[in-house]
Enzyme design. Structure first.
Site, PDB file in Angstrom:
ATOM      1  N   TYR A 122       0.949  -1.348   0.202  1.00  0.00           N
ATOM      2  CA  TYR A 122       0.373   0.011   0.189  1.00  0.00           C
ATOM      3  C   TYR A 122       0.954   1.084  -0.279  1.00  0.00           C
ATOM      4  O   TYR A 122       2.414   1.292   0.242  1.00  0.00           O
ATOM      5  CB  TYR A 122      -0.840   0.155   1.357  1.00  0.00           C
ATOM      6  CG  TYR A 122       0.298   0.013   2.893  1.00  0.00           C
ATOM      7  CD1 TYR A 122       0.090   1.225   3.093  1.00  0.00           C
ATOM      8  CD2 TYR A 122       0.353  -0.665   2.996  1.00  0.00           C
ATOM      9  CE1 TYR A 122       0.834   2.478   4.489  1.00  0.00           C
ATOM     10  CE2 TYR A 122       1.067  -0.583   4.393  1.00  0.00           C
ATOM     11  CZ  TYR A 122       1.286   0.680   4.785  1.00  0.00           C
ATOM     12  OH  TYR A 122       2.271   1.421   6.133  1.00  0.00           O
ATOM     13  N   PHE A 132       2.553   9.832   3.909  1.00  0.00           N
ATOM     14  CA  PHE A 132       2.343  10.280   4.841  1.00  0.00           C
ATOM     15  C   PHE A 132       3.029   8.330   5.395  1.00  0.00           C
ATOM     16  O   PHE A 132       3.478   7.956   6.261  1.00  0.00           O
ATOM     17  CB  PHE A 132       1.445  10.241   5.927  1.00  0.00           C
ATOM     18  CG  PHE A 132      -0.156   9.426   5.425  1.00  0.00           C
ATOM     19  CD1 PHE A 132      -0.019   8.133   6.028  1.00  0.00           C
ATOM     20  CD2 PHE A 132      -0.672   9.819   4.857  1.00  0.00           C
ATOM     21  CE1 PHE A 132      -0.941   7.064   6.102  1.00  0.00           C
ATOM     22  CE2 PHE A 132      -1.780   8.977   4.333  1.00  0.00           C
ATOM     23  CZ  PHE A 132      -2.201   7.838   5.064  1.00  0.00           C
ATOM     24  N   ASP A 133       2.230   7.020   4.453  1.00  0.00           N
ATOM     25  CA  ASP A 133       3.072   5.921   4.862  1.00  0.00           C
ATOM     26  C   ASP A 133       3.073   5.107   3.586  1.00  0.00           C
ATOM     27  O   ASP A 133       2.756   5.376   1.981  1.00  0.00           O
ATOM     28  CB  ASP A 133       2.502   5.147   5.830  1.00  0.00           C
ATOM     29  CG  ASP A 133       2.417   4.219   6.528  1.00  0.00           C
ATOM     30  OD1 ASP A 133       4.416   3.543   5.999  1.00  0.00           O
ATOM     31  OD2 ASP A 133       1.790   3.278   7.068  1.00  0.00           O
ATOM     32  N   ILE A 152      -7.197   0.687  10.204  1.00  0.00           N
ATOM     33  CA  ILE A 152      -9.116   1.455  10.080  1.00  0.00           C
ATOM     34  C   ILE A 152      -9.486   0.760   9.506  1.00  0.00           C
ATOM     35  O   ILE A 152      -9.761  -0.172   9.473  1.00  0.00           O
ATOM     36  CB  ILE A 152      -7.673   2.661   9.590  1.00  0.00           C
ATOM     37  CG1 ILE A 152      -7.342   2.670   8.399  1.00  0.00           C
ATOM     38  CG2 ILE A 152      -6.669   3.549  10.729  1.00  0.00           C
ATOM     39  CD1 ILE A 152      -7.542   3.787   7.728  1.00  0.00           C
ATOM     40  N   TYR A 178      -8.757   8.627  11.084  1.00  0.00           N
ATOM     41  CA  TYR A 178      -8.010   8.784  12.092  1.00  0.00           C
ATOM     42  C   TYR A 178      -9.427   9.681  13.018  1.00  0.00           C
ATOM     43  O   TYR A 178      -8.304  10.204  14.267  1.00  0.00           O
ATOM     44  CB  TYR A 178      -6.894   9.465  12.658  1.00  0.00           C
ATOM     45  CG  TYR A 178      -6.080   8.386  11.932  1.00  0.00           C
ATOM     46  CD1 TYR A 178      -5.082   7.422  12.900  1.00  0.00           C
ATOM     47  CD2 TYR A 178      -5.473   7.572  10.353  1.00  0.00           C
ATOM     48  CE1 TYR A 178      -4.826   5.732  12.582  1.00  0.00           C
ATOM     49  CE2 TYR A 178      -4.824   6.563  10.341  1.00  0.00           C
ATOM     50  CZ  TYR A 178      -4.152   5.999  11.186  1.00  0.00           C
ATOM     51  OH  TYR A 178      -3.337   5.016  10.795  1.00  0.00           O
ATOM     52  N   PHE A 195      -5.416   5.630  -0.101  1.00  0.00           N
ATOM     53  CA  PHE A 195      -4.768   4.054   0.214  1.00  0.00           C
ATOM     54  C   PHE A 195      -4.866   3.388  -0.736  1.00  0.00           C
ATOM     55  O   PHE A 195      -5.430   3.144  -1.977  1.00  0.00           O
ATOM     56  CB  PHE A 195      -4.849   3.186   0.800  1.00  0.00           C
ATOM     57  CG  PHE A 195      -4.982   3.820   2.515  1.00  0.00           C
ATOM     58  CD1 PHE A 195      -3.518   3.415   2.414  1.00  0.00           C
ATOM     59  CD2 PHE A 195      -6.119   4.915   3.147  1.00  0.00           C
ATOM     60  CE1 PHE A 195      -2.928   4.130   4.552  1.00  0.00           C
ATOM     61  CE2 PHE A 195      -4.916   4.926   4.485  1.00  0.00           C
ATOM     62  CZ  PHE A 195      -3.993   5.042   4.762  1.00  0.00           C
TER      63      PHE A 195
END
Length: 634
Positions: A122, A132-133, A152, A178, A195
């Protein structure tokens, strides 16, 4: 329900339909109401018929049934399915704002379920494109258990809709990500996230007992689709360990009956969900292991969770040939195809018969000619006869037969030994071949009529001997020979009609003896349908027309071709209705029969029986409603 104008209320379950008390409610009904005048009961009454769908009918369409208040679809076991998407298309999943855009289609149809261990790549970004990731940047796929709150909520919901190899972009609202707190420093409060996810693979993990007591992770898929049942004998390999990896038990092959169990309850529960050759890892909580006490012999402490690697090597299918469980068949070798012998088939077998102590009393077909007999002709004991009709060509089975289906209380002098009275016997049988009786589709019309007549005579002989079940099968087979008569000449149709009437009525007499009253109604209705037109003239014609199209379409034509004024059919159907407590219909049939044959002694006697039943039930109704109204008045 039929309500007479004099106030009497009687409960019925259907308008003489052969399976009237088992109509199934569906999400639709056709309701026809009519006022019937000048009926045979010489009373005015109103009737409301509710025609519900049942097995015989083919309806044009189905209707969705709404879920009960507060019930979620996943509580009903309905799989999570995402929208059907084309590459590049985006749609919303559910009603919480989660969106999915398909980038690459996956393989097959399967999607992961809650509890499965999934592996993904991902990349996560904000709406402005800020990353961010990313598991791709780390070069290591991300693994987690789906539906367990490890990620999540948007992920749990979205990945359930993906197929193996699929690539999609999920746009996830704050409530499914979040929320107000965000995930500082990279994800601000109330952030919408995107994502880019590729589902690489997953391992199926099932909560077998739906209580978290046993989780099953499939390590190697099995063959076909069948699972062992309680009576089956399974061969398994297993290794059981404590959570710290200590091996406490191991077997390279143990055979046991599923119902009796082995080692701990979890193994049998798991085996019933497995296919041949399947290998699994079980996570077993104490309630399905050794509980609060543990097991000192295996060095298992109290309240221990176990990890068991289990392989289902094979199993032998064990079935109950008779409803009373007194004839048991265990398959030692599977047979070929799907066909089995029926009544009247000539079978050729190899067999060995033994007493419980191992004494052989018969051995046929191994060193001499194959043992040949005709089924359902009392040429062998009943248990053997019934069992071979459940075998396929090439099948080898072990039969265990109780005395009632073997040689009974008298015993028997057999070829190699004496079978003592009240002996349970065992046979190992190989079905080498069988030849069924010639089917009607292979016969010319004269042959069909001749075969039907022969079966009728066989049925008559069996009925006189008190063998009602076997007689019934003969009558049923006779009717099957001549059921489809569109190619018959007029003379042949007359002969076939007479045979059908006789066989259906004789079969009804068998079913009365066997107390199968609903089948009696069915058979007699095939001989005689009570015409509603005779109750209420032209309006009855419209009602009968509606009924025939809604309810009796599958057989109304053949009914009307037969004898609509057959006293014997009316009489036997009335008897069945009395036993089924459909007293109004019994009264209609009896009065119709007496109208045709006023001096019929048997019908008159049955009318007396009916009147006594009516009195009995009227008293019960009066007491019931009296008590009910008394309580309401307090």
């Amino acid at each position: 329900m039929v309500k007479h104008l004099d106030g009497a209320v009687r409960h019925t379950t259907g308008l003489g339909h052969p399976d009237s008390s088992r109509w199934l409610e569906r999400s639709f009904s056709v309701v026809i109401s009519a006022s019937l005048r000048n009926c045979l009961l010489d009373k005015h009454f109103s009737v409301s018929f509710s025609f519900e769908s049942f097995g015989d009918l083919e309806m044009d369409e189905d209707f969705d049934m709404p879920l009960a208040d507060g019930m979620m679809e996943d509580e009903l076991g309905i799989p999570d399915e995402g929208p059907v998407l084309k590459i590049g298309e985006e749609k919303e999943i559910g009603k919480q704002g989660l969106k999915k855009k398909l980038l690459k289609e996956g393989e097959g149809w399967d999607t992961p379920e809650s509890g499965d261990e999934v592996e993904v790549h991902y990349t996560g970004t904000l709406l402005d494109g800020s990353k961010f990731d990313s598991s791709r940047d780390r070069g290591t796929p991300f693994k987690f258990t789906l539906g367990q709150g490890q990620v999540i909520k948007g992920w749990d919901l979205g990945i359930k809709t993906m197929k193996k190899g699929e690539n999609a972009i999920f746009t996830i609202p704050p409530d499914l990500a979040y929320g107000e707190s965000g995930s500082p420093p990279k994800i601000p409060a109330n952030a919408i996230l995107q994502f880019d996810v590729e589902l690489l693979s997953w391992t199926s993990v099932k909560d077998i007992c739906k209580d978290g007591g046993i989780f099953k992770k499939i390590l190697a898929d099995g063959e076909k689709w069948e699972n062992p049942k309680d009576l089956d004998e399974v061969l398994v390999k297993y290794e059981a360990q404590l959570e710290d990896g200590t091996t406490i038990a191991k077997s390279d092959g143990v055979e046991y009956t599923v119902k009796e169990g082995h080692f701990c309850p979890a193994i049998s529960k798991a085996v019933k969900t497995m296919k041949k050759g399947e290998k699994v890892l079980l996570s077993v909580k104490p309630q399905y292991g050794f509980g609060e006490a543990g097991e000192p012999n295996y060095r298992i402490p109290p309240n221990a969770t176990l990890n068991i690697t289990l392989e289902l090597v094979s199993w032998k299918t064990v079935s109950e040939v008779t409803d009373d469980k007194k004839v048991i068949k265990k398959i030692l070798k599977e047979g070929e195809g799907y066909e089995r012998p029926d009544e009247g088939a000539v079978v050729k077998v190899r067999l060995v018969g033994k007493l419980e102590d191992g004494t052989i009393f018969i051995n046929k077909g191994h060193d001499d000619e194959l043992y040949e007999f005709k089924t359902d002709e009392e040429q062998v004991i009943d248990g053997l006869d019934k069992s071979v009709m459940k075998m396929k060509k090439g099948e080898v089975a072990l039969l265990t037969i109780a005395p009632e289906y073997a040689f009974g209380s008298s015993g028997s002098n057999q070829d190699l030994a004496v079978v003592p009275p009240d002996s349970t016997v065992c046979y190992e049988v190989e079905m080498v071949s069988f030849e069924k009786e010639k089917g009607s589709w292979d016969m010319k019309t004269p042959e069909k009529i001749e075969a039907a007549g022969k079966k009728k005579e066989e049925g008559n002989a069996l009925f006189k001997a008190g063998k009602y079940e076997r007689a019934s099968k003969r009558y049923e087979k006779a009717v099957r020979y001549i059921d489809y008569d569109s190619t018959f000449s007029e003379e042949e149709k007359k002969q076939a009609k007479a045979l059908k009437i006789t066989c259906n009525l004789n079969d009804a007499a068998c079913k009365l003896k066997l107390k199968e009253y609903k089948k009696v109604v069915n058979l007699c209705t095939k001989v005689q349908l009570f015409p509603v037109t005779e109750l209420c003239g032209a309006s009855g014609f419209l009602l009968e027309l509606a009924i025939s199209h809604v309810i009796w379409t599958p057989f109304v034509r053949q009914v009307l071709e037969l004898d609509s004024k057959n006293v014997k059919a009316l009489y036997r159907r009335a008897q069945a209705y009395i036993h089924l407590v459909d007293l109004d219909f019994a009264e209609l049939d009896i009065k119709k029969a007496l109208e045709i044959d006023p001096e019929n002694r048997e019908v008159k006697l049955e009318y007396k029986v009916l009147k006594e039943k009516v009195k009995e039930y009227n008293k019960k109704d009066a007491k019931f409603y009296g008590n009910m109204f008394a309580k309401m008045g307090k």
